[in-house]
Design an enzyme around this catalytic site. Structure first.
Site, PDB file in Angstrom:
ATOM      1  N   GLY A   1       0.826  -1.213   0.000  1.00  0.00           N
ATOM      2  CA  GLY A   1       0.000   0.000   0.000  1.00  0.00           C
ATOM      3  C   GLY A   1       0.853   1.254   0.000  1.00  0.00           C
ATOM      4  O   GLY A   1       0.541   2.238   0.666  1.00  0.00           O
ATOM      5  N   ALA A   2       1.937   1.243  -0.816  1.00  0.00           N
ATOM      6  CA  ALA A   2       2.941   2.319  -0.743  1.00  0.00           C
ATOM      7  C   ALA A   2       2.672   3.479  -1.694  1.00  0.00           C
ATOM      8  O   ALA A   2       3.465   4.411  -1.774  1.00  0.00           O
ATOM      9  CB  ALA A   2       4.330   1.734  -1.015  1.00  0.00           C
ATOM     10  N   SER A   3       1.559   3.475  -2.433  1.00  0.00           N
ATOM     11  CA  SER A   3       1.356   4.511  -3.455  1.00  0.00           C
ATOM     12  C   SER A   3       0.872   5.835  -2.885  1.00  0.00           C
ATOM     13  O   SER A   3       0.931   6.863  -3.556  1.00  0.00           O
ATOM     14  CB  SER A   3       0.355   4.031  -4.510  1.00  0.00           C
ATOM     15  OG  SER A   3      -0.951   4.005  -3.968  1.00  0.00           O
TER      16      SER A   3
ATOM     17  N   VAL B   1      -2.636  -7.975  -1.938  1.00  0.00           N
ATOM     18  CA  VAL B   1      -2.223  -8.729  -0.746  1.00  0.00           C
ATOM     19  C   VAL B   1      -3.187  -9.854  -0.388  1.00  0.00           C
ATOM     20  O   VAL B   1      -2.898 -10.662   0.482  1.00  0.00           O
ATOM     21  CB  VAL B   1      -2.026  -7.803   0.485  1.00  0.00           C
ATOM     22  CG1 VAL B   1      -0.939  -6.778   0.236  1.00  0.00           C
ATOM     23  CG2 VAL B   1      -3.339  -7.134   0.905  1.00  0.00           C
TER      24      VAL B   1
ATOM     25  N   ASN C   1       1.133  -2.580   5.463  1.00  0.00           N
ATOM     26  CA  ASN C   1       0.420  -1.306   5.586  1.00  0.00           C
ATOM     27  C   ASN C   1      -0.887  -1.274   4.799  1.00  0.00           C
ATOM     28  O   ASN C   1      -1.794  -0.510   5.153  1.00  0.00           O
ATOM     29  CB  ASN C   1       1.356  -0.187   5.098  1.00  0.00           C
ATOM     30  CG  ASN C   1       0.630   1.120   4.881  1.00  0.00           C
ATOM     31  OD1 ASN C   1       0.300   1.825   5.827  1.00  0.00           O
ATOM     32  ND2 ASN C   1       0.355   1.447   3.615  1.00  0.00           N
TER      33      ASN C   1
ATOM     34  N   TYR D   1     -14.111  -3.037  10.306  1.00  0.00           N
ATOM     35  CA  TYR D   1     -12.711  -2.585  10.194  1.00  0.00           C
ATOM     36  C   TYR D   1     -11.984  -2.786  11.525  1.00  0.00           C
ATOM     37  O   TYR D   1     -10.871  -3.325  11.571  1.00  0.00           O
ATOM     38  CB  TYR D   1     -12.712  -1.106   9.798  1.00  0.00           C
ATOM     39  CG  TYR D   1     -11.378  -0.403   9.801  1.00  0.00           C
ATOM     40  CD1 TYR D   1     -10.510  -0.500   8.715  1.00  0.00           C
ATOM     41  CD2 TYR D   1     -10.998   0.406  10.875  1.00  0.00           C
ATOM     42  CE1 TYR D   1      -9.294   0.180   8.710  1.00  0.00           C
ATOM     43  CE2 TYR D   1      -9.793   1.082  10.875  1.00  0.00           C
ATOM     44  CZ  TYR D   1      -8.938   0.977   9.790  1.00  0.00           C
ATOM     45  OH  TYR D   1      -7.737   1.645   9.789  1.00  0.00           O
TER      46      TYR D   1
ATOM     47  N   ALA E   1     -12.634  -4.859  13.839  1.00  0.00           N
ATOM     48  CA  ALA E   1     -12.412  -6.292  14.090  1.00  0.00           C
ATOM     49  C   ALA E   1     -11.176  -6.781  13.340  1.00  0.00           C
ATOM     50  O   ALA E   1     -10.399  -7.593  13.854  1.00  0.00           O
ATOM     51  CB  ALA E   1     -13.647  -7.088  13.684  1.00  0.00           C
TER      52      ALA E   1
HETATM   53  N1  LIG Z   1      -5.557   7.237   7.997  1.00  0.00           N
HETATM   54  C1  LIG Z   1      -5.884   6.891   9.202  1.00  0.00           C
HETATM   55  O1  LIG Z   1      -6.495   7.664   9.965  1.00  0.00           O
HETATM   56  C2  LIG Z   1      -5.503   5.521   9.721  1.00  0.00           C
HETATM   57  C3  LIG Z   1      -5.688   5.282  11.080  1.00  0.00           C
HETATM   58  C4  LIG Z   1      -5.345   4.040  11.585  1.00  0.00           C
HETATM   59  C5  LIG Z   1      -4.825   3.067  10.757  1.00  0.00           C
HETATM   60  N2  LIG Z   1      -4.669   3.314   9.433  1.00  0.00           N
HETATM   61  C6  LIG Z   1      -4.132   2.218   8.613  1.00  0.00           C
HETATM   62  O2  LIG Z   1      -2.976   2.667   7.943  1.00  0.00           O
HETATM   63  C7  LIG Z   1      -2.801   1.935   6.717  1.00  0.00           C
HETATM   64  C8  LIG Z   1      -2.620   2.928   5.578  1.00  0.00           C
HETATM   65  O3  LIG Z   1      -3.792   3.710   5.478  1.00  0.00           O
HETATM   66  P1  LIG Z   1      -3.889   5.132   4.787  1.00  0.00           P
HETATM   67  O4  LIG Z   1      -4.576   6.015   5.719  1.00  0.00           O
HETATM   68  O5  LIG Z   1      -2.581   5.512   4.202  1.00  0.00           O
HETATM   69  O6  LIG Z   1      -4.969   4.752   3.667  1.00  0.00           O
HETATM   70  P2  LIG Z   1      -5.028   4.954   2.100  1.00  0.00           P
HETATM   71  O7  LIG Z   1      -6.394   4.544   1.707  1.00  0.00           O
HETATM   72  O8  LIG Z   1      -4.541   6.291   1.730  1.00  0.00           O
HETATM   73  O9  LIG Z   1      -3.965   3.865   1.596  1.00  0.00           O
HETATM   74  C9  LIG Z   1      -4.238   2.480   1.640  1.00  0.00           C
HETATM   75  C10 LIG Z   1      -3.371   1.795   0.586  1.00  0.00           C
HETATM   76  O10 LIG Z   1      -3.635   0.383   0.606  1.00  0.00           O
HETATM   77  C11 LIG Z   1      -3.723  -0.062  -0.742  1.00  0.00           C
HETATM   78  N3  LIG Z   1      -4.507  -1.292  -0.857  1.00  0.00           N
HETATM   79  C12 LIG Z   1      -5.842  -1.439  -0.657  1.00  0.00           C
HETATM   80  N4  LIG Z   1      -6.198  -2.714  -0.912  1.00  0.00           N
HETATM   81  C13 LIG Z   1      -5.073  -3.379  -1.290  1.00  0.00           C
HETATM   82  C14 LIG Z   1      -4.801  -4.713  -1.690  1.00  0.00           C
HETATM   83  N5  LIG Z   1      -5.760  -5.644  -1.782  1.00  0.00           N
HETATM   84  N6  LIG Z   1      -3.518  -5.054  -1.987  1.00  0.00           N
HETATM   85  C15 LIG Z   1      -2.532  -4.126  -1.924  1.00  0.00           C
HETATM   86  N7  LIG Z   1      -2.738  -2.833  -1.558  1.00  0.00           N
HETATM   87  C16 LIG Z   1      -3.994  -2.474  -1.259  1.00  0.00           C
HETATM   88  C17 LIG Z   1      -4.400   1.110  -1.458  1.00  0.00           C
HETATM   89  O11 LIG Z   1      -4.257   1.034  -2.854  1.00  0.00           O
HETATM   90  C18 LIG Z   1      -3.691   2.293  -0.817  1.00  0.00           C
HETATM   91  O12 LIG Z   1      -2.488   2.617  -1.477  1.00  0.00           O
HETATM   92  C19 LIG Z   1      -4.064   1.073   6.574  1.00  0.00           C
HETATM   93  O13 LIG Z   1      -3.798  -0.240   7.028  1.00  0.00           O
HETATM   94  C20 LIG Z   1      -5.047   1.759   7.507  1.00  0.00           C
HETATM   95  O14 LIG Z   1      -6.045   0.884   7.965  1.00  0.00           O
HETATM   96  C21 LIG Z   1      -4.992   4.533   8.891  1.00  0.00           C
END
Ligand SMILES: NC(=O)c1ccc[n+]([C@@H]2O[C@H](COP(=O)([O-])OP(=O)(O)OC[C@H]3O[C@@H](n4cnc5c(N)ncnc54)[C@H](O)[C@@H]3O)[C@@H](O)[C@H]2O)c1
Length: 251
Positions: A12-14, A65, A91, A156, A158
């Protein structure tokens, strides 16, 4: 340069937290394997360019993933190109808001497939080489939601509680082989996911005011704690989940 010459694979690095980790961990000395869904290829390539600004390698490769054979192929290809994977950051994640009493089965399955099974598949794919070297570090991105549950995010939450549990159990099973497994529990971070979650400015102001530090998080706030868990800085820490939330939650 706590990660000097280490290779870190990030899912999820994009964008969002994953992109910040790619850039931040490269600045800490690591070469990065940047992975994301195929449709995110252009954005992923741009993050890789920023990684290379630090003078480090940035390899991009599409992954889903939830697809075991694809995950194994990606790890094999990345390992062949980069030599080895020292650190895996799980991530990738999804969040679609819904009350539990309105939740459809497809949405439940999507969350468990990406946020929970994805951790299992990616971790199991990198473990053979880490066991062979008797060294490795896994950093799982969980969430505060997994600590206490949040309305509209039950499914989520869970999955994130599952991430915390997988972190504890993997750590217990792998510690004697030199492999560390820890998790970060971000609070509210202003990524695409965070912005979708809190669309109104008044809601953002409310939640910012609720934190001890009186602000919401930025993706870059996750970098320091991730470098800590990815490096020798945390040489006597495993199986732990660290809240990175500006003082929003204290357990
Ligand atoms: N933003 C927040 O407030 C927050 C809070 C707590 C936890 N998180 C967690 O942090 C991590 C990153 O979240 P973010 O906020 O950067 O979200 P985001 O939506 O900006 O990024 C999520 C990334 O995961 C990728 N992704 C989704 N499904 C995928 C798959 N099947 N295979 C590979 N990649 C996939 C997406 O393409 C995206 O690049 C997540 O696990 C999220 O649950 C975020």
């Amino acid at each position: 340069m706590y990660l000097k010459d280490k290779t870190v694979m990030i899912t999820g690095a994009s964008r969002g937290i994953g992109a910040a980790l790619a850039k931040g961990m490269a600045a800490a000395g690591a070469d990065i394997v940047l992975t994301d869904l195929e449709r995110e290829g252009d954005a992923l390539a741009k993050v890789a360019e920023q990684v290379r600004v630090s003078g480090r390698e940035g390899m991009t490769i599409p992954i889903d993933v939830t697809d075991k054979s694809r995950v194994e192929a990606v790890v094999a290809e990345a390992t062949e190109q980069m030599g080895q994977i020292d650190v895996l950051v799980n991530n990738a994640g999804v969040l679609v808001l819904s009350r539990l009493d309105e939740l459809d089965e497809k949405t439940w399955d999507l969350h468990f497939d990406v946020n929970a099974k994805g951790i299992l598949l990616c971790t199991n794919a990198v473990l053979p080489q880490m066991k062979a070297r008797q060294a490795g570090r896994i950093v799982n991105i969980a969430s505060l939601a997994g600590r206490q549950g949040i309305a509209q995010q039950g499914h989520y939450a869970a999955t994130k509680a599952t991430a915390i549990t997988l972190t504890r159990v993997f750590a217990q099973e792998l510690g004697d082989q030199g492999i560390y497994v820890n998790a970060l529990c971000p609070g509210i971070i202003m990524t695409e996911m965070g912005q979708n979650n809190l669309q109104k400015q008044e809601d953002r102001d409310y939640w910012a005011g609720t934190t001890a530090l009186r602000r919401l998080g930025e993706p870059e706030d996750i970098v320091g704690p991730a470098v800590f868990f990815a490096s020798e800085l945390s040489g006597f820490v495993t199986g732990q989940s660290l809240n990175v939330c500006g003082g929003l939650y204290f357990h």
